[in-house]
Design a protein around this motif. Structure first.
Motif, mmCIF file in Angstrom:
data_model
loop_
_atom_site.group_PDB
_atom_site.id
_atom_site.type_symbol
_atom_site.label_atom_id
_atom_site.label_comp_id
_atom_site.label_asym_id
_atom_site.label_seq_id
_atom_site.Cartn_x
_atom_site.Cartn_y
_atom_site.Cartn_z
ATOM 1 N N SER A 8 0.852 -1.251 0.055
ATOM 2 C CA SER A 8 0.207 0.058 0.145
ATOM 3 C C SER A 8 0.984 1.297 0.007
ATOM 4 N N CYS A 9 1.765 1.312 0.839
ATOM 5 C CA CYS A 9 2.714 2.331 0.944
ATOM 6 C C CYS A 9 3.557 2.637 -0.449
ATOM 7 N N VAL B 59 3.647 5.500 5.337
ATOM 8 C CA VAL B 59 3.614 5.797 6.747
ATOM 9 C C VAL B 59 4.907 5.465 6.939
HETATM 10 S S1 FES Z 1 1.624 -1.157 3.546
HETATM 11 FE FE1 FES Z 1 0.828 -1.399 5.494
HETATM 12 S S2 FES Z 1 1.749 0.498 6.428
HETATM 13 FE FE2 FES Z 1 2.515 0.515 4.666
#
Ligand code: FES
Length: 169
Positions: free
Chosen positions: A99-100, A145
């Motif tokens: 995701s990040c 994050v």
């Molecule tokens: S992919 Fe989960 S916090 Fe970055």
């Protein structure tokens, strides 16, 4: 004229566990049927004392938990939350997971390396910042994050990184 102590002995005493940490580990160990069950919280206490887990403390911990240094090393090296070498006053751990990454982590990582003049895994010359890549920090909905010490910083962009770093003295 007395001989100066060997650097090895000096280093050992520098890394003695505090009385408080020894007491807490002993009490935790006594509360489990297997003393070894207190291993992870004990490693956190050691890291709180020194900022990392120095090798001489492993021997002390092994004695307290009635286990072997090798078993402790096995656990210590499995978890990325334990620092195996000294880190800066501010330990920046930035997530590089899916995701990040999709939302720009690589760009933020590059920005941090340029801004701090260090590569990933390094500490700034003044000992203030260490930059580490980690896997998911469990805040994927707020990607990208990073954590600095125990605090989360979310939805990062260059401007936000600048603001955050400015507040860290
Ligand atoms: S992919 Fe989960 S916090 Fe970055």
């Amino acid at each position: 004229m007395s001989a100066s102590p060997s650097p090895y002995l000096t280093q050992e005493s520098e890394y003695n566990l505090s009385e408080d940490v020894v007491t807490k580990i002993t009490e935790m160990a006594a509360s489990f049927p297997e003393k070894n069950s207190a291993l992870i919280p004990a490693l956190h206490l050691i890291q709180d004392q020194f900022g990392w887990v120095p090798p001489p403390t492993i021997k002390q911990l092994a004695q307290l938990l009635k286990t072997t240094p090798n078993k402790i090393y096995g656990v210590l090296t499995f978890y990325t939350m334990f620092n195996l070498k000294p880190v800066g006053k501010y330990h920046i751990q930035i997530c590089r997971n899916v995701s990040c990454s999709l939302l720009g982590a690589k760009h933020i990582i590059d920005y941090l390396t340029k801004k701090l003049h260090i590569q990933v895994g390094e500490t700034t010359a003044d000992g203030k910042f260490t930059l580490t890549l980690v896997e998911c920090l469990g805040a994927c909905g707020m990607a990208p994050v990073m954590m600095i010490n125990d605090k989360y910083y979310e939805n990062l962009d260059e401007k936000k990184v600048d603001q955050i770093l400015k507040t860290l003295k």
